[in-house]
Design an enzyme around this catalytic site. Structure first.
Site, short mmCIF file in Angstrom:
data_model
loop_
_atom_site.label_atom_id
_atom_site.label_comp_id
_atom_site.label_asym_id
_atom_site.label_seq_id
_atom_site.Cartn_x
_atom_site.Cartn_y
_atom_site.Cartn_z
N HIS A 6 0.85 -1.20 0.00
CA HIS A 6 0.00 0.00 0.00
C HIS A 6 0.88 1.24 0.00
CE1 HIS A 6 -4.18 -1.59 1.42
NE2 HIS A 6 -3.65 -2.36 0.48
N PRO A 22 -4.20 0.29 18.68
CA PRO A 22 -3.91 -0.18 17.31
C PRO A 22 -4.14 0.86 16.21
CG PRO A 22 -5.87 -1.24 18.18
CD PRO A 22 -5.29 -0.45 19.29
N LYS A 68 0.86 -0.28 15.03
CA LYS A 68 2.25 -0.32 15.46
C LYS A 68 2.62 -1.49 16.37
CE LYS A 68 3.48 3.14 13.12
NZ LYS A 68 4.18 2.78 11.88
N TYR A 99 3.79 6.52 9.84
CA TYR A 99 2.96 5.36 9.50
C TYR A 99 3.79 4.28 8.77
CZ TYR A 99 -1.40 2.87 8.61
OH TYR A 99 -2.41 1.93 8.62
P1 FAS Z 1 1.91 -11.85 21.54
O1 FAS Z 1 0.90 -11.55 22.60
O2 FAS Z 1 1.51 -11.86 20.12
O3 FAS Z 1 2.56 -13.28 21.82
C1 FAS Z 1 2.85 -13.72 23.13
C2 FAS Z 1 2.84 -15.25 23.12
O4 FAS Z 1 3.25 -15.70 24.42
C3 FAS Z 1 1.45 -15.81 22.88
O5 FAS Z 1 1.51 -16.81 21.89
C4 FAS Z 1 1.04 -16.39 24.24
O6 FAS Z 1 0.24 -17.56 24.11
C5 FAS Z 1 2.39 -16.74 24.83
N1 FAS Z 1 2.41 -16.77 26.29
C6 FAS Z 1 1.79 -15.92 27.16
N2 FAS Z 1 2.07 -16.27 28.43
C7 FAS Z 1 2.89 -17.35 28.37
C8 FAS Z 1 3.53 -18.17 29.34
N3 FAS Z 1 3.38 -17.92 30.64
N4 FAS Z 1 4.28 -19.21 28.91
C9 FAS Z 1 4.46 -19.44 27.58
N5 FAS Z 1 3.87 -18.71 26.60
C10 FAS Z 1 3.11 -17.68 27.01
N6 FAS Z 1 -1.36 -4.62 16.61
C11 FAS Z 1 -1.45 -3.96 15.43
O7 FAS Z 1 -0.44 -3.43 14.97
N7 FAS Z 1 -2.67 -3.86 14.77
C12 FAS Z 1 -3.80 -4.47 15.25
O8 FAS Z 1 -4.86 -4.39 14.65
C13 FAS Z 1 -3.73 -5.19 16.45
N8 FAS Z 1 -4.83 -5.85 16.94
C14 FAS Z 1 -4.73 -6.54 18.13
C15 FAS Z 1 -5.83 -7.24 18.68
C16 FAS Z 1 -5.72 -7.92 19.90
C17 FAS Z 1 -6.92 -8.66 20.44
C18 FAS Z 1 -4.51 -7.91 20.61
C19 FAS Z 1 -4.39 -8.60 21.95
C20 FAS Z 1 -3.41 -7.24 20.08
C21 FAS Z 1 -3.52 -6.56 18.83
N9 FAS Z 1 -2.41 -5.90 18.27
C22 FAS Z 1 -2.48 -5.22 17.10
C23 FAS Z 1 -1.14 -5.94 18.90
C24 FAS Z 1 -0.51 -7.25 18.56
O9 FAS Z 1 -0.40 -7.39 17.19
C25 FAS Z 1 0.79 -7.30 19.31
O10 FAS Z 1 1.50 -6.09 19.19
C26 FAS Z 1 1.67 -8.45 18.88
O11 FAS Z 1 0.93 -9.63 18.98
C27 FAS Z 1 2.89 -8.45 19.78
O12 FAS Z 1 3.57 -9.63 19.57
P2 FAS Z 1 4.29 -10.37 20.79
O13 FAS Z 1 5.05 -9.38 21.57
O14 FAS Z 1 4.97 -11.55 20.19
O15 FAS Z 1 3.12 -10.83 21.78
C1 PHB Z 2 -5.71 -4.36 10.57
O1 PHB Z 2 -6.01 -5.23 11.41
O2 PHB Z 2 -5.72 -4.59 9.33
C2 PHB Z 2 -5.34 -2.99 11.06
C3 PHB Z 2 -5.50 -2.70 12.41
C4 PHB Z 2 -5.15 -1.44 12.86
C5 PHB Z 2 -4.69 -0.48 11.97
C6 PHB Z 2 -4.54 -0.78 10.62
C7 PHB Z 2 -4.88 -2.05 10.16
O3 PHB Z 2 -4.37 0.77 12.41
#
Ligand code: FAS
Ligand code: PHB
Length: 391
Positions: free
Chosen positions: A72, A293, A297, A385
């Site tokens: 994009h 979100p 980021k 961005y």
């Molecule tokens: P993660 O949370 O992805 O991964 C952590 C891992 O550790 C998981 O697999 C978990 O099961 C595991 N874990 C936890 N406790 C443990 C333990 N005690 N022992 C072993 N394993 C354990 N970011 C965006 O940029 N755009 C979005 O739209 C967006 N939407 C999101 C929606 C939701 C519901 C959430 C919660 C987050 C969202 N985020 C979004 C942010 C998300 O993308 C995070 O920034 C990203 O997953 C971060 O990655 P990790 O740091 O690897 O953490």
């Molecule tokens: C997406 O999930 O595609 C997403 C979420 C948050 C943003 C942009 C894209 O700001």
């Protein structure tokens, strides 16, 4: 069991770290609480910064991303029923890649397992131990057996609700946080996106975001109460509300509807824990910081932490230089706070705040007007961005 780096968590941070360490010849083991199927199916982020794309290519997991991801070169802001495009190519010469987080996770798991990497799924009662000493270890249960992984360093990649940050003495951590008075109701729908590029909408009724998962599925969000019950929202009610919030005048545009296959509510918070290291325990990604979100980021910050930590470990093991390790937290935090600021700013710019006076509402709209009408202001949004320079 013994390895050099014990990694807790198989999200994007833990998995990319495992892959980069493998490429640097540094042994590691990943311990993950959930099943492989659960981790690969978790719907989360969707936008990769320019440098995050480069990092995944350097990690050898860029093939499917480049084949199936969508480049994009701009993003749209919609307010007062008008659409304004921020042109990344013109303003920065860069792009972002729309490629979902669960696809990144799948690609990394496939690469690690193909290379003989060790990822222990469904590990329970995982506890980082003795990380104040020079001989840390991780205790856990796996396949019904109590086990101990001895290692040189522990990487806490276990997300916001994980065990690692909580294992650091509270007196050693400074916590900075802000909770927002709203959340996002996110949906996945089996309908092609109604726009080639993302649309962020600021509407009297509330914020809405049009994103996508490829050319055949839509990912959309609408601002809601932080404790909203997604089950209170029928498909019809969701599509009606989104249509209101994306309303536009003088453009031949309408929001395509289709079956909603997934809906969930995400709370919104800004959060930073300082420092991101204690003894031989290092925090990466959501374990150390959270952003709303709105700026897309969260995932990108996690990948940036991994680059810094992997480079620091490479220096430690191959140049016998621990300077970068000692500076890990400061190096990451310099960029993290700039990204926290941008995510807060995008959130403040685009959402409806019930506490806003009429004057504050007008100021918010004036700032949007300024952003889309000033090249300098548009460049500010664009350069954040697509991603600020990595350290
Ligand atoms: P993660 O949370 O992805 O991964 C952590 C891992 O550790 C998981 O697999 C978990 O099961 C595991 N874990 C936890 N406790 C443990 C333990 N005690 N022992 C072993 N394993 C354990 N970011 C965006 O940029 N755009 C979005 O739209 C967006 N939407 C999101 C929606 C939701 C519901 C959430 C919660 C987050 C969202 N985020 C979004 C942010 C998300 O993308 C995070 O920034 C990203 O997953 C971060 O990655 P990790 O740091 O690897 O953490
Ligand atoms: C997406 O999930 O595609 C997403 C979420 C948050 C943003 C942009 C894209 O700001």
């Amino acid at each position: 069991m013994r390895t050099q780096i014990g990694i807790i968590g198989a999200g994007p941070a833990g998995l990319l770290l495992s892959q980069l360490l493998h490429l640097h010849g540094i042994e590691n083991v990943v311990l993950e609480a959930r099943s492989r199927q659960y981790v690969e199916g978790r719907i989360r982020a969707g936008v990769l910064e320019y440098d995050a794309v480069r990092t995944l290519e350097e990690a050898g997991v860029g093939a499917r991303m480049n084949a199936e991801g969508l480049k994009h070169f701009g993003v749209n802001l919609r307010f007062r029923e008008r659409t304004h495009r921020i042109d990344f190519a013109d303003l920065t010469g860069k792009f972002v890649m729309v490629y979902s987080q669960h696809d990144v996770v799948r690609d990394l798991i496939a690469a690690r397992l193909a290379a003989g990497g060790t990822i222990l799924f469904e590990a329970s009662d995982v506890r980082p131990c003795d990380f104040e000493s020079e001989h840390p270890s991780i205790r856990f249960r796996h396949n019904g057996q109590e086990q101990t992984l001895e290692c040189d360093f522990i990487a806490g990649c276990d997300g916001f609700h994980g065990v690692c940050r909580e294992s650091i003495p509270k007196a050693e951590l400074a916590i900075y946080e802000r909770t927002y008075p709203f959340g996002w109701l996110g949906i996945l729908a089996d309908v092609p996106p109604s726009s080639e590029e993302l649309i962020y909408a600021n509407h009297e009724r509330g914020f809405a975001l049009l994103s996508m998962r490829g050319r055949e599925r839509s990912r959309l969000y609408l601002q809601c109460a932080p404790d909203e019950d997604p089950e209170a929202w029928s498909d019809e009610r969701i599509w009606e509300e989104l249509s209101w919030r994306f309303a536009v005048r003088g453009e031949d545009w309408h929001l395509k509807r289709g079956p909603i296959t997934q809906k969930s509510v995400t709370p919104m918070r800004s959060f930073v824990a300082e420092p991101m290291q204690y003894g031989r325990l290092f925090l990466l990604g959501d374990a150390a910081h959270i952003v709303p979100p709105t700026g897309a980021k969260g995932l990108n910050l996690a990948l940036a932490d991994v680059r810094v930590f992997a480079r620091a470990l490479d220096s430690y093991y191959h140049k016998h230089d621990s300077t970068r390790l000692g500076e890990y937290s400061n190096t990451c935090l310099r960029r993290i706070w700039k990204v926290e600021r941008f995510s807060w700013w995008m959130t403040s710019l685009l959402h409806r705040f019930e506490t806003h006076s009429a004057f504050e509402r007008r100021i918010q709209l004036a700032e949007l007007d300024y952003v889309v009408s000033s090249r300098a202001a548009s460049t500010t949004l664009a350069e954040n961005y697509v991603g600020l320079p990595l350290e």
